[in-house]
Write an enzyme that holds these catalytic residues in place. Structure first.
Site, short mmCIF file in Angstrom:
data_model
loop_
_atom_site.label_atom_id
_atom_site.label_comp_id
_atom_site.label_asym_id
_atom_site.label_seq_id
_atom_site.Cartn_x
_atom_site.Cartn_y
_atom_site.Cartn_z
N LYS A 159 38.45 36.73 50.09
CA LYS A 159 37.51 35.99 49.23
C LYS A 159 37.12 34.68 49.93
CE LYS A 159 40.70 36.99 46.21
NZ LYS A 159 41.55 37.25 45.05
N ASP A 195 47.54 39.51 41.16
CA ASP A 195 46.87 39.53 39.84
C ASP A 195 46.81 40.95 39.25
OD1 ASP A 195 45.07 40.24 41.83
OD2 ASP A 195 43.42 39.02 41.08
C1 BGC Z 1 43.01 40.38 47.24
C2 BGC Z 1 43.93 41.04 46.27
C3 BGC Z 1 43.51 40.70 44.85
C4 BGC Z 1 42.04 41.01 44.63
C5 BGC Z 1 41.56 40.64 43.25
C6 BGC Z 1 41.56 40.69 46.92
O1 BGC Z 1 40.71 39.98 47.77
O2 BGC Z 1 43.29 40.81 48.55
O3 BGC Z 1 45.26 40.64 46.49
O4 BGC Z 1 44.28 41.44 43.95
O5 BGC Z 1 41.27 40.31 45.58
O6 BGC Z 1 41.73 39.28 42.98
#
Ligand code: BGC
Length: 453
Positions: A159, A195
């Protein structure tokens, strides 16, 4: 004045690249299934793309957890601190959202953890628990290699995050060090979790069929309950017949597995992201990217003369200007009504849009969000078929699932089509999974460490 031309048929045709045929979806499912097996297998794990991390969360909550717990939730668009009181059949929860300024998201790990610890201490003051020693569950929504319930090594940022000095390090230690540097508050970090895990836990508190946790928010990921015998990487205490696996399926496609369905727009989003080549599936689905996919298609169709009489606007041509929430808003208009669509286009400086343009814009939104829902459905159906249980509830959270008007229905229909005979499922919106889930995990962990299970 030229004649009003109806470009919708051509826009529809151009949008066909977003359409996944059932054959393609079945192929995606079989590839994902293979990747899940690789992640779980001892010899294949190291090189596998979908990691299937073991979470070390051994027990689902049984509804009897009691007490006062803190939780942190880092990894979506917001960072939150929560205090939760678990009582008989009810809980109360107070929380506060703190901004994580961009310079911290992309700064040093130390600055990030100092910021978190500071927010935590301020929160404790405001809630009159500054002097108390409390247990804390930490929802940290990035790929972690867990070495135990309170030890997790960050594999990569995803992200919008890219803090230095954290990848390869234990995140719990990072937070503990920051708390120690302050020296003013007493906190026992009882668990670190994803999460998806929090979402599953929070649903499982009430619904014992809940065995999958899904996030379709800023990012995309799922966790599920797997038989221990299938988890070759598990090196913890024997005795449990089931384990909770964090698939980290957002990385699916990083080796080219999804190239056969990716579009020029997906490649554009990826190349211009802070982590090119990484999180390919996530970039086709989640809220951080969906609006941008729509915008790129709109730009192309404008340049082709199919939209807005060939005239865009500065904002339309600016990266990131089309928010994913616009997709939900535009698709919330009733058929034939374009009130929200018009508002969005006005915000983007496109008030010269005609009704035909609006129909075109809406079609682009639908094509992109439908593809996302179908890709998520392919993933969930793959898990359901693998688990082969008669009835499973999927606990779901995340802004895309929560706010998109048709995501739930699109998913229900598609999953029903893709699961094997005799497999039933329910999709359940989680009430604040990552927050409450973290507190529940902390509660279960404390129950265990106090030996009062
Ligand atoms: C992360 C995960 C997370 C998901 C939703 C992804 O970019 O790698 O660990 O659960 O985003 O937040």
């Amino acid at each position: 004045m030229g004649m009003a031309v109806n470009n919708l048929p051509q826009i529809r045709e151009e949008c066909e690249v977003f359409h996944l045929t059932d054959k393609q979806i079945r192929e995606i499912m079989s590839r994902l299934h293979n990747d899940l097996l690789k992640g779980l297998g001892k010899d294949s794990h190291a090189t596998s793309i979908v990691k299937c991390w073991i979470t070390y969360i051994q027990d689902l909550p049984n509804g009897k957890e009691r007490g006062k717990f803190l939780a942190l939730d880092l990894g979506g668009t917001n960072f939150r601190v929560l205090i939760i009181n678990l009582g008989e059949n009810h809980f109360d929860m107070q929380s506060k959202i703190y901004a994580i300024p961009n310079h911290i998201m992309t700064g040093t790990g130390v600055a990030l953890f100092d910021h978190i610890a500071e927010c935590l201490a301020n929160f404790m003051k405001e809630h009159n628990v500054y002097e108390e020693r409390l247990a804390l569950g930490f929802t940290f929504s990035f790929p972690l290699k867990q070495l135990g319930l309170t030890k997790g090594i960050l594999q990569r940022w995803t992200k919008g995050f890219s803090c230095s000095g954290v990848v390869g390090e234990d995140v719990v230690q990072g937070l503990k060090d920051a708390i120690a540097r302050r020296g003013d508050v007493q906190i026992d970090i009882c668990a670190i979790l994803n999460d998806t895990t929090g979402t599953l836990m929070s649903c499982a508190w009430k619904n014992h069929n809940c065995k999958i946790g899904l996030i379709v928010g800023t990012g995309s990921n799922a966790c599920y309950v797997e038989k221990t015998e299938n988890c070759e990487m598990f090196d913890g205490e024997p005795g449990k017949s089931e384990l909770l696996i964090n698939t980290e399926w957002g990385a699916f496609g990083d080796d080219g597995t999804l190239d056969f369905v990716r579009t020029e727009f997906d490649r554009d989003v990826d190349v211009n992201s802070i982590n090119p080549g990484k999180q390919i599936q996530e970039k086709m689905i989640s809220g951080m990217y969906m609006g941008e996919l729509v915008r790129l298609a709109l730009v192309k169709f404008t340049r082709m003369g199919l939209l807005f009489g060939g005239h865009g606007s500065d904002l339309l041509f600016e990266r990131g200007s089309f928010y994913t929430k616009y997709v939900s808003e535009i698709e919330s208009d009733k058929l034939g009504d374009y009130t929200s669509c018009m508002e969005v286009l006005e915000e983007l400086g496109l008030s010269h849009a005609t009704e035909a343009d609006m129909a075109g814009v809406r079609h682009v939104c639908e094509s992109v969000s439908r593809r996302a829902a179908h890709l998520v459905s392919a993933g969930i159906a793959t898990l359901l078929n693998k688990m082969a249980e008669p009835r499973v509830t999927v606990g779901i959270d995340g802004s895309v699932y929560r706010f998109h008007p048709h995501f739930h229905t699109l998913m229900c229909d598609k999953i029903a089509q893709l699961v094997g005979p005799g497999i039933h499922f329910d999709l359940m919106l989680s009430e604040d999974g990552s927050g409450r889930g973290a507190a529940l995990v902390a509660a279960v962990a404390c129950r265990q460490s106090l030996g009062v299970a």
